[in-house]
Design a protein around this motif. Structure first.
Motif, PDB file in Angstrom:
ATOM      1  N   PRO A  70       0.707  -1.171  -0.090  1.00  0.00           N
ATOM      2  CA  PRO A  70       0.139  -0.010   0.090  1.00  0.00           C
ATOM      3  C   PRO A  70       0.919   1.193  -0.245  1.00  0.00           C
ATOM      4  N   THR A  71       0.328   2.185  -0.457  1.00  0.00           N
ATOM      5  CA  THR A  71       0.882   3.686  -0.387  1.00  0.00           C
ATOM      6  C   THR A  71       0.431   4.238   1.003  1.00  0.00           C
ATOM      7  N   ALA A  72       1.210   5.311   1.211  1.00  0.00           N
ATOM      8  CA  ALA A  72       0.573   6.197   2.279  1.00  0.00           C
ATOM      9  C   ALA A  72      -0.671   6.624   2.394  1.00  0.00           C
ATOM     10  N   GLU A  73      -1.090   7.085   1.146  1.00  0.00           N
ATOM     11  CA  GLU A  73      -2.455   7.518   0.720  1.00  0.00           C
ATOM     12  C   GLU A  73      -3.526   6.534   0.973  1.00  0.00           C
ATOM     13  N   ASP A  74      -3.076   4.984   0.529  1.00  0.00           N
ATOM     14  CA  ASP A  74      -3.945   3.948   0.662  1.00  0.00           C
ATOM     15  C   ASP A  74      -4.145   3.881   2.093  1.00  0.00           C
TER      16      ASP A  74
ATOM     17  N   LYS B 209      -4.134   5.946   4.762  1.00  0.00           N
ATOM     18  CA  LYS B 209      -5.284   6.850   5.090  1.00  0.00           C
ATOM     19  C   LYS B 209      -6.534   6.679   4.577  1.00  0.00           C
ATOM     20  N   LYS B 210      -6.711   6.409   3.589  1.00  0.00           N
ATOM     21  CA  LYS B 210      -8.177   5.775   3.136  1.00  0.00           C
ATOM     22  C   LYS B 210      -8.699   4.740   3.736  1.00  0.00           C
ATOM     23  N   LEU B 211      -7.714   3.593   4.078  1.00  0.00           N
ATOM     24  CA  LEU B 211      -8.320   2.496   4.695  1.00  0.00           C
ATOM     25  C   LEU B 211      -8.652   2.802   6.295  1.00  0.00           C
ATOM     26  N   PHE B 212      -7.909   3.904   7.114  1.00  0.00           N
ATOM     27  CA  PHE B 212      -8.152   4.284   8.199  1.00  0.00           C
ATOM     28  C   PHE B 212      -8.664   5.707   8.150  1.00  0.00           C
ATOM     29  N   LYS B 213      -9.535   6.131   7.466  1.00  0.00           N
ATOM     30  CA  LYS B 213      -9.959   7.550   7.306  1.00  0.00           C
ATOM     31  C   LYS B 213     -10.341   8.159   8.721  1.00  0.00           C
ATOM     32  N   LYS B 214     -10.714   7.521   9.555  1.00  0.00           N
ATOM     33  CA  LYS B 214     -11.250   8.046  10.671  1.00  0.00           C
ATOM     34  C   LYS B 214     -10.120   8.458  11.508  1.00  0.00           C
ATOM     35  N   GLU B 215      -9.079   8.084  11.508  1.00  0.00           N
ATOM     36  CA  GLU B 215      -7.802   8.321  12.156  1.00  0.00           C
ATOM     37  C   GLU B 215      -7.224   9.712  11.600  1.00  0.00           C
ATOM     38  N   LYS B 216      -7.419  10.782  12.338  1.00  0.00           N
ATOM     39  CA  LYS B 216      -6.826  12.073  11.677  1.00  0.00           C
ATOM     40  C   LYS B 216      -5.434  12.435  11.649  1.00  0.00           C
ATOM     41  N   ARG B 217      -4.859  11.653  12.837  1.00  0.00           N
ATOM     42  CA  ARG B 217      -3.495  11.781  12.804  1.00  0.00           C
ATOM     43  C   ARG B 217      -2.645  10.221  12.677  1.00  0.00           C
TER      44      ARG B 217
ATOM     45  N   ARG C  31      -0.213   7.544  11.909  1.00  0.00           N
ATOM     46  CA  ARG C  31       1.132   7.313  11.903  1.00  0.00           C
ATOM     47  C   ARG C  31       1.365   6.220  10.963  1.00  0.00           C
ATOM     48  N   ILE C  32       2.097   6.658   9.879  1.00  0.00           N
ATOM     49  CA  ILE C  32       2.288   5.790   8.503  1.00  0.00           C
ATOM     50  C   ILE C  32       3.684   4.939   8.737  1.00  0.00           C
ATOM     51  N   PRO C  33       3.803   3.760   8.968  1.00  0.00           N
ATOM     52  CA  PRO C  33       5.075   2.938   9.094  1.00  0.00           C
ATOM     53  C   PRO C  33       5.917   3.410   7.619  1.00  0.00           C
ATOM     54  N   PRO C  34       7.188   2.949   7.889  1.00  0.00           N
ATOM     55  CA  PRO C  34       8.087   3.332   6.968  1.00  0.00           C
ATOM     56  C   PRO C  34       8.045   2.349   5.988  1.00  0.00           C
ATOM     57  N   LEU C  35       7.000   2.526   5.067  1.00  0.00           N
ATOM     58  CA  LEU C  35       6.880   1.502   3.725  1.00  0.00           C
ATOM     59  C   LEU C  35       7.967   1.088   3.115  1.00  0.00           C
ATOM     60  N   GLN C  36       8.803   2.109   2.872  1.00  0.00           N
ATOM     61  CA  GLN C  36       9.771   1.999   1.880  1.00  0.00           C
ATOM     62  C   GLN C  36      10.816   0.687   2.481  1.00  0.00           C
ATOM     63  N   SER C  37      10.896   0.560   3.753  1.00  0.00           N
ATOM     64  CA  SER C  37      11.888  -0.311   4.221  1.00  0.00           C
ATOM     65  C   SER C  37      11.461  -1.744   4.378  1.00  0.00           C
ATOM     66  N   TYR C  38      10.181  -2.062   3.878  1.00  0.00           N
ATOM     67  CA  TYR C  38       9.568  -3.469   3.866  1.00  0.00           C
ATOM     68  C   TYR C  38      10.042  -4.110   2.620  1.00  0.00           C
ATOM     69  N   ASP C  39      10.569  -5.658   3.026  1.00  0.00           N
ATOM     70  CA  ASP C  39      10.534  -6.621   2.231  1.00  0.00           C
ATOM     71  C   ASP C  39       9.190  -7.126   1.971  1.00  0.00           C
ATOM     72  N   TRP C  40       8.443  -6.953   0.646  1.00  0.00           N
ATOM     73  CA  TRP C  40       6.927  -7.229   0.702  1.00  0.00           C
ATOM     74  C   TRP C  40       6.750  -8.712   0.476  1.00  0.00           C
TER      75      TRP C  40
ATOM     76  N   VAL D  91      -3.238  -4.738   8.540  1.00  0.00           N
ATOM     77  CA  VAL D  91      -3.797  -4.596   7.212  1.00  0.00           C
ATOM     78  C   VAL D  91      -3.262  -6.097   6.369  1.00  0.00           C
ATOM     79  N   ILE D  92      -4.541  -6.636   5.880  1.00  0.00           N
ATOM     80  CA  ILE D  92      -4.011  -7.844   5.162  1.00  0.00           C
ATOM     81  C   ILE D  92      -4.668  -7.910   3.929  1.00  0.00           C
ATOM     82  N   GLU D  93      -4.350  -8.553   2.981  1.00  0.00           N
ATOM     83  CA  GLU D  93      -4.736  -8.561   1.490  1.00  0.00           C
ATOM     84  C   GLU D  93      -5.581  -9.868   1.482  1.00  0.00           C
ATOM     85  N   GLN D  94      -7.042  -9.914   0.905  1.00  0.00           N
ATOM     86  CA  GLN D  94      -7.758 -10.938   0.787  1.00  0.00           C
ATOM     87  C   GLN D  94      -8.548 -10.798  -0.575  1.00  0.00           C
ATOM     88  N   GLU D  95      -8.491 -12.010  -1.362  1.00  0.00           N
ATOM     89  CA  GLU D  95      -9.035 -11.898  -2.453  1.00  0.00           C
ATOM     90  C   GLU D  95      -8.780 -10.388  -3.351  1.00  0.00           C
ATOM     91  N   GLY D  96      -7.661  -9.903  -3.507  1.00  0.00           N
ATOM     92  CA  GLY D  96      -7.212  -8.697  -4.222  1.00  0.00           C
ATOM     93  C   GLY D  96      -7.828  -7.350  -3.270  1.00  0.00           C
TER      94      GLY D  96
END
Length: 212
Positions: free
Chosen positions: A86-90, A92-100, A102-111, A130-135
């Motif tokens: 996911p991106t940072a924007e993704d 934020k949309k997934l947890f849209k009720k969370e106004k602040r 905290r985004i994890p360091p996505l660039q550091s993950y080996d997916w 966050v998990i992925e299920q059927e796309g």
């Protein structure tokens, strides 16, 4: 061709460790053969039934030491389907009720090593999943206690340091809420590395959001 899940890869890693332990503690060929037989049975039950799986099982039988094991796991990793990053924007949309949020360091993950993306906000003691299920992404959030103790994690089922996680969801009737509390790994990264069965995290998230 990528056909293994990250959890499949974790299972292979765990089985390789089992084989190395057997090789280091016994010189009895029958004992080693029995261990390899049990490992093969477990793998064939868990992995997709393909020609690539046959190749993987055959190669595992050739492992004799840590160097062989590292080369084997490096080769197998090319078959792993990476987590849909996911991106940072993704997020934020997934947890849209969370106004602040905290985004994890996505660039550091080996997916190719992520079955579940989970992180904590040390300031609010919130934990996010966050998990992925059927796309599609499925999410869960809750609050963790600071105190830790030794116990069995509800998600990965391993004995480790755990703390209490509580998720609160809207009930089946208006203005009612239900809370679910479980002891889970204190460190989300440890929990992720322990997961060799993706159904365990999928079940955990489904059970704790079932009234949504």
């Amino acid at each position: 061709m990528e056909f293994l899940t990250v959890a499949n890869y974790r299972l292979l890693t765990r089985q390789i460790t089992k084989l190395l332990n057997a090789l280091s503690t016994s010189k009895d060929k029958d004992v080693i053969a029995a261990v390899k037989g049990l490992i093969e049975t477990d793998l064939r039950a868990a992995l997709p039934q393909t020609d690539q799986t046959d190749t993987i099982v055959h190669q595992l039988h050739q492992v004799t030491d840590r160097t062989d094991a590292d080369l084997f796991l490096h080769a197998v990793k090319s078959y792993v389907i990476p987590f849909k990053a996911p991106t940072a924007e993704d997020l934020k949309k997934l947890f849209k009720k969370e106004k602040r949020l905290r985004i994890p360091p996505l660039q550091s993950y080996d997916w190719k090593e992520v079955t579940c993306l989970s992180w904590k906000d040390g300031g609010t003691h919130r934990q996010y999943f966050v998990i992925e299920q059927e796309g599609k992404w499925k999410t869960l959030q809750g609050v963790t206690k600071v105190d830790t103790l030794k116990g069995v994690c509800r998600i990965c089922r391993q004995h480790t340091l755990v703390n209490l996680f509580t998720a609160t969801v809207r009930g089946k009737t208006e203005d009612t809420f239900t809370s679910y509390s479980h002891y889970i790994c204190e460190d989300p990264a440890v929990c992720n590395s322990n997961l060799d069965n993706a159904e365990q995290i999928h079940t955990f998230i489904f059970e704790n959001q079932q009234n949504k």
